[in-house]
Design an enzyme around this catalytic site. Structure first.
Site, mmCIF file in Angstrom:
data_model
loop_
_atom_site.group_PDB
_atom_site.id
_atom_site.type_symbol
_atom_site.label_atom_id
_atom_site.label_comp_id
_atom_site.label_asym_id
_atom_site.label_seq_id
_atom_site.Cartn_x
_atom_site.Cartn_y
_atom_site.Cartn_z
ATOM 1 N N GLY A 77 -5.833 -5.654 0.182
ATOM 2 C CA GLY A 77 -5.028 -6.759 -0.322
ATOM 3 C C GLY A 77 -3.664 -6.719 0.341
ATOM 4 N N GLN A 137 5.116 -8.592 1.646
ATOM 5 C CA GLN A 137 4.967 -7.300 2.338
ATOM 6 C C GLN A 137 5.108 -7.423 3.851
ATOM 7 O OE1 GLN A 137 1.157 -6.240 0.050
ATOM 8 N NE2 GLN A 137 2.069 -4.258 0.540
ATOM 9 N N CYS A 185 -0.691 1.437 -1.782
ATOM 10 C CA CYS A 185 -0.050 0.206 -1.333
ATOM 11 C C CYS A 185 0.396 0.387 0.113
ATOM 12 C CB CYS A 185 1.157 -0.082 -2.230
ATOM 13 S SG CYS A 185 2.033 -1.581 -1.786
ATOM 14 N N LEU A 186 0.110 -0.601 0.949
ATOM 15 C CA LEU A 186 0.500 -0.484 2.364
ATOM 16 C C LEU A 186 2.019 -0.363 2.504
ATOM 17 C CD1 LEU A 186 -1.912 -3.076 4.044
ATOM 18 C CD2 LEU A 186 -2.044 -0.571 4.143
ATOM 19 N N HIS A 199 -2.584 -6.203 -8.643
ATOM 20 C CA HIS A 199 -1.638 -5.454 -7.811
ATOM 21 C C HIS A 199 -0.870 -6.418 -6.895
ATOM 22 C CE1 HIS A 199 -0.622 -1.883 -5.087
ATOM 23 N NE2 HIS A 199 -0.298 -2.933 -4.361
ATOM 24 N N GLU A 200 -1.605 -7.336 -6.253
ATOM 25 C CA GLU A 200 -0.961 -8.276 -5.323
ATOM 26 C C GLU A 200 -0.100 -9.286 -6.074
ATOM 27 O OE1 GLU A 200 -0.959 -7.369 -2.378
ATOM 28 O OE2 GLU A 200 -2.625 -5.963 -2.613
ATOM 29 N N HIS A 225 3.248 -8.066 -6.701
ATOM 30 C CA HIS A 225 4.145 -8.147 -5.540
ATOM 31 C C HIS A 225 4.931 -9.460 -5.533
ATOM 32 C CE1 HIS A 225 3.516 -4.621 -3.036
ATOM 33 N NE2 HIS A 225 2.207 -4.741 -3.098
HETATM 34 NI NI NI Z 1 0.793 -3.264 -2.613
#
Ligand code: NI
Length: 162
Positions: A44, A49, A88-89, A130-131, A134
């Protein structure tokens, strides 16, 4: 492909803004987001991000298809929660168990400008939540008990200095 913004950069804590128009430029941007997510081996990715705070995220959860969520709204969440390890990236190398509702109903627009509603559970529901966080400047570590969060942050700082 884009550079991924990492923890400490203020854009990650911002509230993303509504996407005003779903046009070719946005479609091109979304393609770049997919390239970036696959390169990072993520499942995701939210626009913020890659430094573009728009209310938009993508998912490609295992055994699911690639999905695009533009101006999404989570309209229902299950009362029952489950616990799953998240990463998380934007916080590379850090993972932790997070408790979240195990299912959600979400409404959004896809990249062709078509509105849709989706019932998701388990892993897909988790990625979506999660996304979605963000878009509101929330990271998964913000969902942890503060002691655990501080410990992870310390370990992250040690690793990112090394
Ligand atoms: Ni993330």
């Amino acid at each position: 492909m884009y550079n991924i913004v990492t923890l400490g950069e203020s854009v990650l804590t911002k509230n993303s803004i509504m996407v005003p128009e779903i046009d070719d430029e946005l479609k091109h941007f979304i393609e770049g987001m997919f390239d970036t997510m696959y390169e990072g081996k993520g499942i995701g990715l939210a626009a913020v991000q890659v430094g573009n705070p728009l209310r938009l995220f993508i998912t490609h959860s295992p055994k699911d298809m690639p999905r695009v969520f533009i101006n999404p709204v989570i309209v229902e969440t299950a009362l029952e929660e489950d616990i799953y390890e998240e990463g998380c990236l934007s916080i590379p190398g850090i993972n932790a168990d997070v408790k979240r509702p195990y299912a959600v109903k979400i409404q959004a627009w896809n990249e062709r400008g078509k509105p849709f509603a989706l019932d998701a559970d388990r892993l897909l529901a988790r990625v979506i939540q999660h996304e979605y966080d963000h878009l509101n400047g929330i990271l998964f570590i913000d969902r942890l008990e503060s002691k655990k969060r501080d410990r992870l942050l310390k370990s992250y700082k040690r690793k990112s200095r090394a």
